[in-house]
Scaffold this motif. Structure first.
Motif, PDB file in Angstrom:
ATOM      1  N   LEU A 113       0.858  -1.183   0.000  1.00 40.48           N
ATOM      2  CA  LEU A 113       0.000   0.000   0.000  1.00 40.48           C
ATOM      3  C   LEU A 113       0.891   1.229   0.000  1.00 40.48           C
ATOM      4  O   LEU A 113       1.610   1.488   0.954  1.00 40.48           O
ATOM      5  N   MET A 114       0.851   1.972  -1.098  1.00 45.64           N
ATOM      6  CA  MET A 114       1.675   3.176  -1.216  1.00 45.64           C
ATOM      7  C   MET A 114       0.799   4.394  -0.927  1.00 45.64           C
ATOM      8  O   MET A 114      -0.182   4.646  -1.628  1.00 45.64           O
ATOM      9  N   PRO A 115       1.123   5.146   0.139  1.00 39.49           N
ATOM     10  CA  PRO A 115       0.293   6.309   0.497  1.00 39.49           C
ATOM     11  C   PRO A 115       0.374   7.403  -0.562  1.00 39.49           C
ATOM     12  O   PRO A 115       1.415   7.634  -1.174  1.00 39.49           O
ATOM     13  N   VAL A 116      -0.747   8.068  -0.774  1.00 36.16           N
ATOM     14  CA  VAL A 116      -0.830   9.202  -1.697  1.00 36.16           C
ATOM     15  C   VAL A 116      -1.141  10.436  -0.858  1.00 36.16           C
ATOM     16  O   VAL A 116      -2.234  10.551  -0.286  1.00 36.16           O
ATOM     17  N   SER A 117      -0.190  11.340  -0.752  1.00 32.14           N
ATOM     18  CA  SER A 117      -0.356  12.522   0.097  1.00 32.14           C
ATOM     19  C   SER A 117      -1.424  13.443  -0.472  1.00 32.14           C
ATOM     20  O   SER A 117      -1.473  13.682  -1.687  1.00 32.14           O
ATOM     21  N   PRO A 118      -2.277  13.992   0.386  1.00 30.10           N
ATOM     22  CA  PRO A 118      -3.303  14.925  -0.094  1.00 30.10           C
ATOM     23  C   PRO A 118      -2.712  16.304  -0.366  1.00 30.10           C
ATOM     24  O   PRO A 118      -1.678  16.678   0.203  1.00 30.10           O
ATOM     25  N   ASN A 119      -3.359  17.057  -1.234  1.00 30.76           N
ATOM     26  CA  ASN A 119      -2.979  18.449  -1.463  1.00 30.76           C
ATOM     27  C   ASN A 119      -3.416  19.278  -0.255  1.00 30.76           C
ATOM     28  O   ASN A 119      -4.548  19.154   0.224  1.00 30.76           O
ATOM     29  N   ARG A 120      -2.517  20.106   0.237  1.00 32.04           N
ATOM     30  CA  ARG A 120      -2.828  20.928   1.406  1.00 32.04           C
ATOM     31  C   ARG A 120      -3.749  22.071   0.999  1.00 32.04           C
ATOM     32  O   ARG A 120      -3.654  22.642  -0.091  1.00 32.04           O
ATOM     33  N   GLY A 121      -4.687  22.414   1.894  1.00 29.04           N
ATOM     34  CA  GLY A 121      -5.618  23.491   1.614  1.00 29.04           C
ATOM     35  C   GLY A 121      -4.927  24.838   1.518  1.00 29.04           C
ATOM     36  O   GLY A 121      -3.875  25.072   2.115  1.00 29.04           O
ATOM     37  N   SER A 142       3.180  11.646   4.184  1.00 30.04           N
ATOM     38  CA  SER A 142       3.277  13.097   4.348  1.00 30.04           C
ATOM     39  C   SER A 142       4.654  13.441   4.905  1.00 30.04           C
ATOM     40  O   SER A 142       5.145  12.782   5.819  1.00 30.04           O
ATOM     41  N   SER A 143       5.233  14.473   4.373  1.00 28.71           N
ATOM     42  CA  SER A 143       6.558  14.892   4.837  1.00 28.71           C
ATOM     43  C   SER A 143       6.526  16.207   5.599  1.00 28.71           C
ATOM     44  O   SER A 143       7.494  16.569   6.240  1.00 28.71           O
ATOM     45  N   HIS A 144       5.394  16.940   5.518  1.00 28.65           N
ATOM     46  CA  HIS A 144       5.318  18.263   6.128  1.00 28.65           C
ATOM     47  C   HIS A 144       4.100  18.368   7.040  1.00 28.65           C
ATOM     48  O   HIS A 144       3.113  17.648   6.876  1.00 28.65           O
ATOM     49  N   TYR A 150      -4.802  25.178  12.467  1.00 26.94           N
ATOM     50  CA  TYR A 150      -5.826  24.592  11.587  1.00 26.94           C
ATOM     51  C   TYR A 150      -5.257  23.426  10.782  1.00 26.94           C
ATOM     52  O   TYR A 150      -5.726  23.128   9.684  1.00 26.94           O
ATOM     53  N   GLU A 151      -4.264  22.741  11.328  1.00 32.97           N
ATOM     54  CA  GLU A 151      -3.645  21.606  10.642  1.00 32.97           C
ATOM     55  C   GLU A 151      -4.672  20.544  10.268  1.00 32.97           C
ATOM     56  O   GLU A 151      -4.627  19.982   9.168  1.00 32.97           O
ATOM     57  N   ALA A 152      -5.607  20.254  11.152  1.00 30.41           N
ATOM     58  CA  ALA A 152      -6.601  19.213  10.882  1.00 30.41           C
ATOM     59  C   ALA A 152      -7.456  19.552   9.673  1.00 30.41           C
ATOM     60  O   ALA A 152      -7.869  18.654   8.919  1.00 30.41           O
ATOM     61  N   GLU A 153      -7.733  20.828   9.445  1.00 32.17           N
ATOM     62  CA  GLU A 153      -8.534  21.244   8.283  1.00 32.17           C
ATOM     63  C   GLU A 153      -7.687  21.291   7.021  1.00 32.17           C
ATOM     64  O   GLU A 153      -8.132  20.905   5.938  1.00 32.17           O
ATOM     65  N   LEU A 154      -6.475  21.777   7.140  1.00 31.91           N
ATOM     66  CA  LEU A 154      -5.640  22.019   5.965  1.00 31.91           C
ATOM     67  C   LEU A 154      -5.018  20.750   5.399  1.00 31.91           C
ATOM     68  O   LEU A 154      -4.787  20.664   4.192  1.00 31.91           O
ATOM     69  N   HIS A 155      -4.740  19.758   6.234  1.00 29.13           N
ATOM     70  CA  HIS A 155      -3.954  18.596   5.795  1.00 29.13           C
ATOM     71  C   HIS A 155      -4.668  17.743   4.772  1.00 29.13           C
ATOM     72  O   HIS A 155      -4.073  17.296   3.787  1.00 29.13           O
ATOM     73  N   GLY A 156      -5.950  17.475   4.954  1.00 33.18           N
ATOM     74  CA  GLY A 156      -6.672  16.565   4.062  1.00 33.18           C
ATOM     75  C   GLY A 156      -6.570  15.126   4.532  1.00 33.18           C
ATOM     76  O   GLY A 156      -6.102  14.830   5.635  1.00 33.18           O
ATOM     77  N   ARG A 157      -7.019  14.200   3.660  1.00 31.02           N
ATOM     78  CA  ARG A 157      -7.021  12.788   4.014  1.00 31.02           C
ATOM     79  C   ARG A 157      -6.161  12.011   3.024  1.00 31.02           C
ATOM     80  O   ARG A 157      -6.338  12.114   1.808  1.00 31.02           O
ATOM     81  N   THR A 158      -5.246  11.211   3.552  1.00 29.57           N
ATOM     82  CA  THR A 158      -4.298  10.452   2.737  1.00 29.57           C
ATOM     83  C   THR A 158      -5.007   9.354   1.949  1.00 29.57           C
ATOM     84  O   THR A 158      -5.885   8.662   2.481  1.00 29.57           O
ATOM     85  N   ARG A 212      -6.815   2.015  -6.459  1.00 32.01           N
ATOM     86  CA  ARG A 212      -6.451   3.313  -5.872  1.00 32.01           C
ATOM     87  C   ARG A 212      -7.592   3.841  -5.021  1.00 32.01           C
ATOM     88  O   ARG A 212      -8.756   3.801  -5.435  1.00 32.01           O
ATOM     89  N   THR A 213      -7.242   4.311  -3.812  1.00 33.41           N
ATOM     90  CA  THR A 213      -8.150   5.091  -2.975  1.00 33.41           C
ATOM     91  C   THR A 213      -7.640   6.518  -3.007  1.00 33.41           C
ATOM     92  O   THR A 213      -6.589   6.821  -2.431  1.00 33.41           O
ATOM     93  N   PRO A 214      -8.342   7.408  -3.716  1.00 30.31           N
ATOM     94  CA  PRO A 214      -7.793   8.753  -3.920  1.00 30.31           C
ATOM     95  C   PRO A 214      -7.683   9.540  -2.623  1.00 30.31           C
ATOM     96  O   PRO A 214      -8.475   9.360  -1.686  1.00 30.31           O
ATOM     97  N   ALA A 215      -6.683  10.400  -2.571  1.00 35.43           N
ATOM     98  CA  ALA A 215      -6.528  11.308  -1.434  1.00 35.43           C
ATOM     99  C   ALA A 215      -7.600  12.390  -1.506  1.00 35.43           C
ATOM    100  O   ALA A 215      -8.094  12.739  -2.581  1.00 35.43           O
ATOM    101  N   VAL A 216      -7.964  12.913  -0.347  1.00 33.44           N
ATOM    102  CA  VAL A 216      -8.949  13.998  -0.270  1.00 33.44           C
ATOM    103  C   VAL A 216      -8.222  15.280   0.089  1.00 33.44           C
ATOM    104  O   VAL A 216      -7.551  15.360   1.131  1.00 33.44           O
ATOM    105  N   GLN A 217      -8.332  16.278  -0.757  1.00 31.88           N
ATOM    106  CA  GLN A 217      -7.622  17.543  -0.553  1.00 31.88           C
ATOM    107  C   GLN A 217      -8.075  18.228   0.727  1.00 31.88           C
ATOM    108  O   GLN A 217      -9.236  18.141   1.135  1.00 31.88           O
ATOM    109  N   GLY A 218      -7.130  18.915   1.385  1.00 32.28           N
ATOM    110  CA  GLY A 218      -7.447  19.657   2.601  1.00 32.28           C
ATOM    111  C   GLY A 218      -8.368  20.831   2.321  1.00 32.28           C
ATOM    112  O   GLY A 218      -8.473  21.323   1.183  1.00 32.28           O
ATOM    113  N   ASN A 219      -9.063  21.285   3.352  1.00 33.42           N
ATOM    114  CA  ASN A 219      -9.968  22.421   3.209  1.00 33.42           C
ATOM    115  C   ASN A 219      -9.187  23.730   3.119  1.00 33.42           C
ATOM    116  O   ASN A 219      -8.084  23.852   3.652  1.00 33.42           O
TER     117      ASN A 219
END
Length: 629
Positions: A57-65, A198-200, A210-218, A237-244
């Protein structure tokens, strides 16, 4: 030699056959039992183990809000750039490969150190970046010789960017690479799965709170791998969900006007919308560029920021505390009226000093201001009036009245790092000091508290919020910087509702009297020079806060080192009849409030109400310096 009869030999043979058969049956039974254990009893376990060996399982980092100001101006966003990445499982000699790559694109020691760190944290089949933000020319050079580097590729990645640079950096904050302490915090919250890949993470400001809102879901890619760990094919693939996204109450243009008005001076400014608690500007100078931190700040840059005597990383607006000086007087005047110790029209003589316990507390004007009522005491900033008032109220009375205004308490603003401050009282002093002689409250200390000196220590945010409460008829809102949380996928906007903290039961006549005096401060009083010719009505109050005790000596700024000079304060609101902004300005070691802080407030109000700008920082007014507060 003994010979056995045929019958005996046959019996002996049959016994041997039986024994061998039983032995073989036992072996087969054991083998069957083992097969049953492996294939039936532990089927699910070993199937899972086999699948784990075959599938990764290779994680796909979400786009940060993103973060934008109240007008949609981007303050934090992502942009795409190329990175040069190495897949360790596909490279025979990492050291030789990196050396060879260094002949094509620039790879310095910092890049190598980061690669080694990331390599230790990565799985063998994942690409690890050796260089980030490649130029088009570097990409072209590598692609031309790509055949020489199996296991090395160029990938497009998203990077964080702060387009306004140093402006509002203490509010926005910054992200940085996840370290051991971050990992411990993530594990403590049970969010390990959402940070795989995630690296950041947010390190300061809104990026942190607001990290919980901005990070998104992997998300995850299910990949089939071979025995060597190399990817064979993608399965699902389970797509990542972009942060708010965050939309702020902050006006970045107003913020920049305020920052420019400070010039090279140290200080802070907080501007609040009284009817909602929304923060319009939150300034701390000097500031810093948050872009320096995104990929790990360099040693020289960190040293320059961390060792600077001006402490640019310090958020003076919400963390530093200062005596409020004469900006405390409108609140003291209101305390006198509400307690019945003073009336609006009551007058008293000011000989230029107040005697208490054999000690002479001096007014700033030699010979005093003559007969003084409440209105005049604010307009001309008469110390003697407030020496007497503080003595009449007593320290417990002052503390009890000031506490509901939020003095000496955290406001709960959604920017991390807020200080509590000090609202002095006998109870506070007993908690603060250990020795009995230090814990005792002395009457002379009350006198100094009355003019905003002594143990008083408040943040600019506390003072701005107290003023916003005063001009909002006693209705206090919790200061906040985020106005909407926006779903990046649907665009749905969730409003951060204004949060009422309390309603102070204040007599409207008393509020009107204090506000009328503050308006005259800017018409004819100590703030008049800064607000001469303004196309709107406003209220204000100057303040000057001592950095150290003069012990009876006359204050002469030119004879003191710059960092020993008084702090300059100014609080203001406008328009006077229906305030849409209330602010507090502090200039460290700026001297008289009328000289340094008031001109900054004027520029901010001019832009907020008229969209008028000046091209130069607010300069000290020499006439105001001569006049005093």
């Amino acid at each position: 030699m003994t010979e056995f009869a045929p019958e005996q030999r046959a019996a002996r043979f049959r016994r041997r056959v039986v024994v061998a058969g039983l032995f073989m049956f036992a072996c087969l039974a054991l083998l069957a039992a083992r097969f049953h254990h492996l294939q039936v009893a532990r089927h699910e376990y070993y199937l899972t183990r086999a699948e784990d060996n075959r599938i990764a399982l290779m994680p796909v980092s979400p786009n940060r809000g993103a973060i934008v100001d109240r007008n949609g101006v981007p303050l934090a966003r992502n942009y795409s750039a190329y990175t040069l990445e190495i897949t360790p499982s596909a490279v025979a000699d990492l050291g030789a490969t990196i050396d060879a790559l260094g002949e094509i694109v620039a790879i310095d020691e910092r890049d190598r150190q980061r690669f080694r760190k990331l390599l230790a944290e990565s799985r063998n089949f994942e690409g690890v970046p050796i260089r980030s933000r490649l130029s088009d020319e570097e990409v072209a050079r590598f692609v031309a010789q790509r055949y020489r580097f199996p296991g090395v590729d160029v990938q497009a990645r998203l990077f964080r960017e702060y387009p306004e640079g140093a402006s509002a950096s203490h509010v926005i904050g910054y992200i940085g690479r996840i370290n051991t302490r971050d990992v411990e915090a993530i594990e403590g919250r049970g969010e390990e799965a959402n940070y795989r890949g995630s690296s950041h993470i947010g390190k300061a400001g809104l990026e942190r709170s607001y990290e919980a809102e901005l990070h998104g879901r992997t998300g995850y890619d299910e990949v089939e791998v071979n025995a060597g760990g190399g990817a064979v094919r993608a399965l699902s693939r389970t797509p990542a969900v972009q942060g708010n996204d965050l939309e702020l109450t902050l006006d970045i243009e107003l913020q920049k006007v305020a920052e420019k008005a400070f010039g090279e001076r140290r200080g802070a400014l907080v501007a609040i919308e009284p009817s909602t608690g929304g923060v319009l500007a939150l300034v701390s100078t000097p500031t810093f560029d948050p872009n320096l931190f995104v990929d790990g700040i360099s040693v020289p840059d960190w040293k320059a920021l961390n060792e600077s005597p001006d402490h640019p990383l310090l958020n003076r607006a919400i963390y530093s505390t200062y005596p409020p000086g004469s900006t405390y007087k409108p609140f003291m005047a209101l305390a006198g009226l509400e307690s019945g110790k003073r009336t609006i029209t009551q007058r008293m003589p000011d000989p230029g000093y107040f005697m208490f316990g054999g000690h002479r507390f001096m007014d700033d004007k030699v010979g005093g201001h003559g007969m003084v009522d409440l209105h005049k005491s604010i307009v001309v900033s008469c110390n003697t009036y407030y020496y007497q008032l503080a003595n009449d109220l007593g320290i417990d009375g002052i503390a009890a009245f000031m506490a509901p205004f939020g003095f000496g308490a955290r406001t709960g603003i959604d920017v991390p790092g807020e200080a509590e401050g000090v609202l002095p009282s006998p109870a506070w002093k007993q908690r603060r000091f250990r020795k009995p002689e230090q814990q005792r409250w002395y009457g002379g200390e009350t006198i100094s508290v009355g003019i905003g000196q002594g143990y008083n220590a408040f943040t600019p945010l506390q003072l701005a919020n107290a003023l916003a409460t005063l001009v909002n008829d006693g209705k206090m809102f919790r200061p906040h910087v985020v106005r909407y949380v926006v779903d990046a996928a649907t665009g749905a906007r969730r409003m951060i509702e204004p949060e009422p903290m309390r309603v102070l039961d204040l007599d409207p006549r008393h509020l009107a009297a204090v506000r009328a005096a503050m308006e005259d401060v800017n018409r004819t009083g100590t703030g008049a020079r800064a607000f001469r010719g303004a196309d709107y009505t406003s209220g204000g109050k100057t303040g000057t806060a001592q950095v150290f005790s003069l012990r009876g000596q006359r204050y002469v700024a030119g004879r003191l080192a710059e960092r020993l000079r008084d702090h300059s304060w100014f609080i203001a609101y406008a328009p006077a009849d229906a305030p849409s902004i209330a602010l507090a300005v502090l200039v460290e070691n700026g001297g008289f409030g009328s000289a340094s802080a008031a001109p900054i407030a004027r520029q901010v109000l001019d832009y907020h109400l008229l969209h008028a700008r000046r091209d130069e920082p607010a300069a000290e007014d020499p006439e105001a310096v001569a006049e005093g507060e």
